[in-house]
Design an enzyme around this catalytic site. Structure first.
Site, PDB file in Angstrom:
ATOM      1  N   ASP A  34     118.337  33.384 112.240  1.00 21.82           N
ATOM      2  CA  ASP A  34     118.681  34.681 111.650  1.00 21.82           C
ATOM      3  C   ASP A  34     120.189  34.807 111.466  1.00 21.82           C
ATOM      4  O   ASP A  34     120.665  35.356 110.475  1.00 21.82           O
ATOM      5  CB  ASP A  34     118.202  35.829 112.550  1.00 21.82           C
ATOM      6  CG  ASP A  34     116.679  35.928 112.546  1.00 21.82           C
ATOM      7  OD1 ASP A  34     116.036  35.097 111.858  1.00 21.82           O
ATOM      8  OD2 ASP A  34     116.141  36.810 113.239  1.00 21.82           O
ATOM      9  N   LEU A  84      87.509  48.402  91.803  1.00 22.76           N
ATOM     10  CA  LEU A  84      86.400  47.457  91.949  1.00 22.76           C
ATOM     11  C   LEU A  84      85.119  48.184  92.272  1.00 22.76           C
ATOM     12  O   LEU A  84      85.123  49.166  93.016  1.00 22.76           O
ATOM     13  CB  LEU A  84      86.716  46.476  93.086  1.00 22.76           C
ATOM     14  CG  LEU A  84      87.833  45.479  92.826  1.00 22.76           C
ATOM     15  CD1 LEU A  84      88.279  44.834  94.133  1.00 22.76           C
ATOM     16  CD2 LEU A  84      87.361  44.398  91.859  1.00 22.76           C
ATOM     17  N   GLU A 115      87.995  36.528  98.361  1.00 21.50           N
ATOM     18  CA  GLU A 115      89.264  36.898  99.004  1.00 21.50           C
ATOM     19  C   GLU A 115      89.068  38.061  99.964  1.00 21.50           C
ATOM     20  O   GLU A 115      88.182  38.883  99.741  1.00 21.50           O
ATOM     21  CB  GLU A 115      90.264  37.389  97.938  1.00 21.50           C
ATOM     22  CG  GLU A 115      90.214  36.628  96.663  1.00 21.50           C
ATOM     23  CD  GLU A 115      91.233  37.084  95.635  1.00 21.50           C
ATOM     24  OE1 GLU A 115      91.761  38.200  95.762  1.00 21.50           O
ATOM     25  OE2 GLU A 115      91.474  36.300  94.716  1.00 21.50           O
ATOM     26  N   LYS A 117      89.697  41.734 101.165  1.00 21.33           N
ATOM     27  CA  LYS A 117      90.154  42.933 100.470  1.00 21.33           C
ATOM     28  C   LYS A 117      91.132  43.630 101.406  1.00 21.33           C
ATOM     29  O   LYS A 117      90.751  44.135 102.467  1.00 21.33           O
ATOM     30  CB  LYS A 117      88.970  43.850 100.130  1.00 21.33           C
ATOM     31  CG  LYS A 117      89.371  45.056  99.314  1.00 21.33           C
ATOM     32  CD  LYS A 117      88.149  45.709  98.679  1.00 21.33           C
ATOM     33  CE  LYS A 117      88.540  46.782  97.692  1.00 21.33           C
ATOM     34  NZ  LYS A 117      89.107  47.974  98.331  1.00 21.33           N
ATOM     35  N   GLU A 175      98.894  43.985  97.053  1.00 21.36           N
ATOM     36  CA  GLU A 175      98.650  45.030  98.025  1.00 21.36           C
ATOM     37  C   GLU A 175      99.789  45.011  99.034  1.00 21.36           C
ATOM     38  O   GLU A 175     100.039  43.985  99.676  1.00 21.36           O
ATOM     39  CB  GLU A 175      97.320  44.654  98.703  1.00 21.36           C
ATOM     40  CG  GLU A 175      96.415  45.744  99.054  1.00 21.36           C
ATOM     41  CD  GLU A 175      95.868  46.553  97.881  1.00 21.36           C
ATOM     42  OE1 GLU A 175      95.900  46.086  96.724  1.00 21.36           O
ATOM     43  OE2 GLU A 175      95.441  47.674  98.153  1.00 21.36           O
ATOM     44  N   LYS A 315      81.812  45.725 100.669  1.00 23.27           N
ATOM     45  CA  LYS A 315      82.412  46.643 101.640  1.00 23.27           C
ATOM     46  C   LYS A 315      81.870  46.324 103.025  1.00 23.27           C
ATOM     47  O   LYS A 315      80.688  46.074 103.195  1.00 23.27           O
ATOM     48  CB  LYS A 315      82.061  48.090 101.288  1.00 23.27           C
ATOM     49  CG  LYS A 315      82.639  48.537  99.979  1.00 23.27           C
ATOM     50  CD  LYS A 315      84.139  48.611 100.018  1.00 23.27           C
ATOM     51  CE  LYS A 315      84.602  49.963 100.515  1.00 23.27           C
ATOM     52  NZ  LYS A 315      86.050  50.156 100.334  1.00 23.27           N
ATOM     53  N   CYS A 412      74.256  85.994 112.889  1.00 23.91           N
ATOM     54  CA  CYS A 412      73.814  87.346 112.570  1.00 23.91           C
ATOM     55  C   CYS A 412      72.554  87.765 113.319  1.00 23.91           C
ATOM     56  O   CYS A 412      72.132  88.917 113.224  1.00 23.91           O
ATOM     57  CB  CYS A 412      73.584  87.481 111.067  1.00 23.91           C
ATOM     58  SG  CYS A 412      72.114  86.609 110.504  1.00 23.91           S
ATOM     59  N   CYS A 427      68.798  80.265 107.977  1.00 25.35           N
ATOM     60  CA  CYS A 427      68.855  81.679 108.350  1.00 25.35           C
ATOM     61  C   CYS A 427      68.338  82.455 107.147  1.00 25.35           C
ATOM     62  O   CYS A 427      68.740  82.209 106.021  1.00 25.35           O
ATOM     63  CB  CYS A 427      70.297  82.059 108.668  1.00 25.35           C
ATOM     64  SG  CYS A 427      70.566  83.840 108.639  1.00 25.35           S
ATOM     65  N   CYS A 432      73.819  87.535 105.666  1.00 28.63           N
ATOM     66  CA  CYS A 432      74.393  86.945 106.885  1.00 28.63           C
ATOM     67  C   CYS A 432      75.887  86.704 106.650  1.00 28.63           C
ATOM     68  O   CYS A 432      76.254  86.063 105.666  1.00 28.63           O
ATOM     69  CB  CYS A 432      73.672  85.635 107.192  1.00 28.63           C
ATOM     70  SG  CYS A 432      74.508  84.598 108.397  1.00 28.63           S
TER      71      CYS A 432
HETATM   72  S1  IVH Z   1      91.588  42.458  92.455  1.00 29.23           S
HETATM   73  C1  IVH Z   1      90.234  44.649  88.736  1.00 29.23           C
HETATM   74  N1  IVH Z   1      91.803  41.552  94.902  1.00 29.23           N
HETATM   75  O1  IVH Z   1      91.346  47.070  95.884  1.00 29.23           O
HETATM   76  C2  IVH Z   1      90.435  44.035  90.047  1.00 29.23           C
HETATM   77  N2  IVH Z   1      92.041  43.891  94.554  1.00 29.23           N
HETATM   78  O2  IVH Z   1      89.146  48.823  94.800  1.00 29.23           O
HETATM   79  C3  IVH Z   1      91.795  44.244  90.515  1.00 29.23           C
HETATM   80  N3  IVH Z   1      92.527  45.154  96.572  1.00 29.23           N
HETATM   81  O3  IVH Z   1      93.144  48.700  93.461  1.00 29.23           O
HETATM   82  C4  IVH Z   1      92.034  44.039  91.878  1.00 29.23           C
HETATM   83  N4  IVH Z   1      92.519  43.456  97.962  1.00 29.23           N
HETATM   84  O4  IVH Z   1      94.538  47.180  94.886  1.00 29.23           O
HETATM   85  C5  IVH Z   1      91.822  42.628  94.113  1.00 29.23           C
HETATM   86  N5  IVH Z   1      91.989  40.605  97.005  1.00 29.23           N
HETATM   87  C6  IVH Z   1      92.010  41.675  96.215  1.00 29.23           C
HETATM   88  C7  IVH Z   1      92.252  42.972  96.728  1.00 29.23           C
HETATM   89  C8  IVH Z   1      92.261  44.055  95.854  1.00 29.23           C
HETATM   90  C9  IVH Z   1      92.688  44.771  97.836  1.00 29.23           C
HETATM   91  C10 IVH Z   1      92.619  46.550  96.068  1.00 29.23           C
HETATM   92  C11 IVH Z   1      93.278  46.661  94.725  1.00 29.23           C
HETATM   93  C12 IVH Z   1      92.432  47.598  93.920  1.00 29.23           C
HETATM   94  C13 IVH Z   1      91.394  48.035  94.876  1.00 29.23           C
HETATM   95  C14 IVH Z   1      90.091  48.112  94.133  1.00 29.23           C
END
Ligand code: IVH
Length: 667
Positions: A34, A84, A115, A117, A175, A315, A412, A427, A432
């Site tokens: 550093d 998405l 990938e 999310k 992100e 999800k 009531c 109710c 009420c």
């Molecule tokens: S691709 C049209 N890849 O999730 C697709 N999005 O619900 C564009 N996000 O607004 C996004 N990880 O900001 C992609 N590995 C990933 C992601 C990702 C997080 C976010 C992204 C987007 C949201 C969609």
């Protein structure tokens, strides 16, 4: 030293600093200490002080933050930043795979990229001729806020691409996130200083990016992963995976757990891997993203209005926690529905403190046998109200008793009745006070009449003092009456009178929604306003008329008809008008969203009959024809769609699935 010599020195320092930055912040593998880095940075700063003309916007010295801004500017994204579609579970992922295969007419495996999310804040970074010139937040997908100065403080963002021959323009997307450790540390510091703490790492990242003073952002350890791009001029990427490889080479930070997968089963295995890694990662993720790799196939699949058809987000399951129930209370809603709510020892899920969770109704309580004093598992999924999942029976103490809802209303004292075939208890007292209060709050809410400043306490006072017995009473309130209430200053009273005045101009659809008729939400209210246009027409409408309207089923028709045939409601409407409420009724043509658009429906539809679908299009100004030509705007495909779909694809016409067509109607 002259300027030419100095400029060479400066260029050399830029290169060195950018390189070390990359080693440290992107590769996590520094080559120098550093102190050495700081030494180089100071050297550069000295040069820039002596030769200010050599100080460029992409200089590594710009990472320490600049003068505070007054406000953020708006920035339009050259290509909209889509969101998405979600898949809940692997079954839905397989359905996604089926869907794209059908759409693309592919029988073999599709190449996907899987990938994590990242649960962060979406941003776009614009590079012109390899230089970072502008950064913005996602905003509504079309327009975001310019946060360039703040983004420059993120060391993992290259100020200049590592490329001899950079594209003329490149908009990358990613992100911005905060690590879990960073979040805990920052909150501890804030707590010690008596400052409010952040709820979770995501909010911390968002809060840090939205600082007008970038010097504050510079002190926050923000990170970024790049995951996609928008506009790219002067560079062709053939596939998502190769684009990510190139991004890495150019100095961007790309998530290390991204994997190319042949076919959906292999993609699912990688999703499982990501799920298993979830708790060990330094940052939070809320799902896995599955994307078609090939850009040709992506283009062929196309996008819907808000999300691409070539990608989906798996999800993760809701987050859970365990806690103890101190009490079970019952709430009386606007429609008299009695809802049991668990009052619990506060516990945090994802950084959000939770002390209440819904128990839904008596059947649910019986099914789970939830009792006061029990230890329970609760969960929170997205924005929904937290709920009790199950009781931990091994922790149940002796002496607890089964819980049953009261037979009289706690507000009531009237009888509580469970209507045959319904899960809820209600109710039965129409006046009420609890129902009245909730109904009034609903009427004044943002999506309804939008009367600002009417908080819970004020509504309680207005009902309890008898000033408001009916929603029309709002419009005859005087400033003096309001000022006479407890803890109400003159100025606040005037503000409320002003916002009531403002709410007097109201669209018919909002008013219909505000009345809170059963089965009439925002969308149905809009449909009713469009079809019937005036209160008078609604009063005249028979159940049959109502039911003949697209999207209005028998239940809605009954409910609307009953509402407009109740004397008290008609009086309320008359009083509203008498007190100056102007109902903006719809004149002229109906919704013209499909004005001049030509639709072709093909294949067998499940959600509409062909006739219905065509009628909707016509009602809204469009035309439905039977053959696909260059003039066709949309082809809506049902099951087993054949040659027409193929032709549409050939002609590059927008193809909608039936579900997407329905979504289009609901927008
Ligand atoms: S691709 C049209 N890849 O999730 C697709 N999005 O619900 C564009 N996000 O607004 C996004 N990880 O900001 C992609 N590995 C990933 C992601 C990702 C997080 C976010 C992204 C987007 C949201 C969609």
């Amino acid at each position: 030293m002259n300027t030419i010599e100095a400029s060479e020195k400066v260029r050399d320092l830029h290169e060195k600093l950018n390189h070390h930055n990359y080693r440290y912040y992107v590769l996590d593998d520094p080559e120098v200490s550093d102190t050495e880095y700081d030494h180089l940075l100071r050297e550069l700063q000295n040069f820039e002080d002596k030769f200010p003309e050599l100080k460029t916007p992409d200089s590594p010295t710009q990472r320490i933050g600049a003068a505070p801004l007054e406000a953020f500017q708006s920035v339009s994204h050259a290509v909209p930043m889509l969101s998405l579609d979600n898949a809940f579970g692997f079954v839905e992922l397989r359905e996604f795979d089926e869907r794209v295969k059908r759409l693309l007419e592919i029988t073999g495996d599709i190449e996907y990229v899987v990938e994590p999310k990242i649960d962060g804040v979406a941003v776009e970074l614009v590079y012109e001729n390899g230089i970072f010139i502008q950064g913005s937040t996602r905003g509504d997908g079309f327009v975001g806020e310019e946060v360039t100065q703040n983004l420059k403080t993120i060391r993992a963002i290259p100020m200049r691409l590592f490329s001899e021959n950079p594209p003329q323009r490149l908009d990358v997307r990613g992100e911005v996130y905060y690590t879990r450790d960073g979040f805990i540390k920052l909150n501890k510091e804030r707590e010690a200083k008596g400052e409010p703490t952040y709820a979770n790492p995501r909010n911390t990242a968002a809060g840090s990016l939205r600082q007008l003073d970038s010097k504050i952002t510079a002190r926050r350890p923000l990170h970024i992963f790049i995951h996609s791009f928008g506009q790219a001029i002067g560079q062709q990427f053939t596939a998502h995976s190769s684009a990510l490889e190139i991004f890495k080479r150019w100095g961007f930070s790309v998530n290390p757990h991204i994997q190319a997968c042949q076919g959906i089963e292999s993609a699912i295995s990688h999703c499982e891997k990501i799920i298993s890694l979830r708790d060990q990662l330094e940052y939070e993720i809320d799902g896995a993203v599955v994307k078609i790799d090939s850009h040709v196939l992506q283009a062929q699949a196309g996008t819907r209005s808000r999300s691409p058809r070539w990608a989906v987000a798996l999800k993760f399951e809701a987050k859970q926690a365990t806690t103890k129930i101190n009490d079970i209370i019952v709430q009386v809603g606007r429609t008299g529905a009695i809802t049991p709510v668990a009052d619990m020892e506060p516990v945090k899920i994802d950084g959000v403190e939770i002390s209440r969770a819904t128990l839904h109704n008596q059947d649910e309580i019986d099914r789970k046998d939830v009792r006061v004093g029990d230890w329970v598992v609760i969960q929170r999924a997205g924005d929904v109200i937290p709920e009790v999942v199950k009781v931990i029976l091994s922790k149940r103490l002796k002496g607890t008793v089964k819980f049953t809802l009261p037979t009289i209303c706690p507000e009531c004292g009237a009888h509580v009745v469970r209507i045959e075939g319904e899960a809820v208890h209600r109710c039965q007292n129409l006046s009420c006070p609890a129902q009245l209060k909730e109904g009034i709050r609903y009427f004044a809410a943002k999506r309804a009449l939008d009367i600002e400043g009417l908080g819970t306490k004020l509504v309680d006072q207005l009902v309890e003092t008898g000033l408001v017995k009916n929603v029309a009473d709002f419009f005859s309130l005087t400033k003096e009456q309001l000022a006479g209430l407890d803890r109400m200053a003159d100025k606040s009273a005037q503000n409320i009178i002003d916002s009531i005045e403002k709410s007097k101009q109201v669209d018919l659809s909002r008013l219909l929604y505000a009345f809170g008729m059963r089965h009439v939400g925002e969308h149905v209210a809009r449909v009713l306003a469009q079809q019937f246009r005036t209160v008078e027409n609604l009063k005249q409408a028979t159940v049959e008329d109502l039911q003949n309207t697209h999207e209005i089923g028998p239940q809605v028709a009954e409910s609307v008809h009953a509402f407009f045939h109740e004397e008290e409601n008609l009086q309320t409407i008359e009083r509203l008008i008498k007190f100056g409420v102007k109902i903006k009724e719809i004149e002229g043509v109906l919704d013209t969203r499909f004005d001049g658009k030509i639709f072709v429906f093909t294949g067998s539809l499940q959600l509409f009959t062909r006739d219905e679908a065509e009628k909707i299009v016509q009602n809204w100004g469009g035309r439905a024809t039977s053959s696909v030509s260059k003039k066709t705007d949309y082809v809506v495909i049902g099951e087993n769609a054949g040659s027409k779909a193929a032709k549409a694809r050939e002609l590059g016409i927008t193809i909608l699935t039936e579900k997407e067509f329905k979504e289009l109607l609901e927008q």
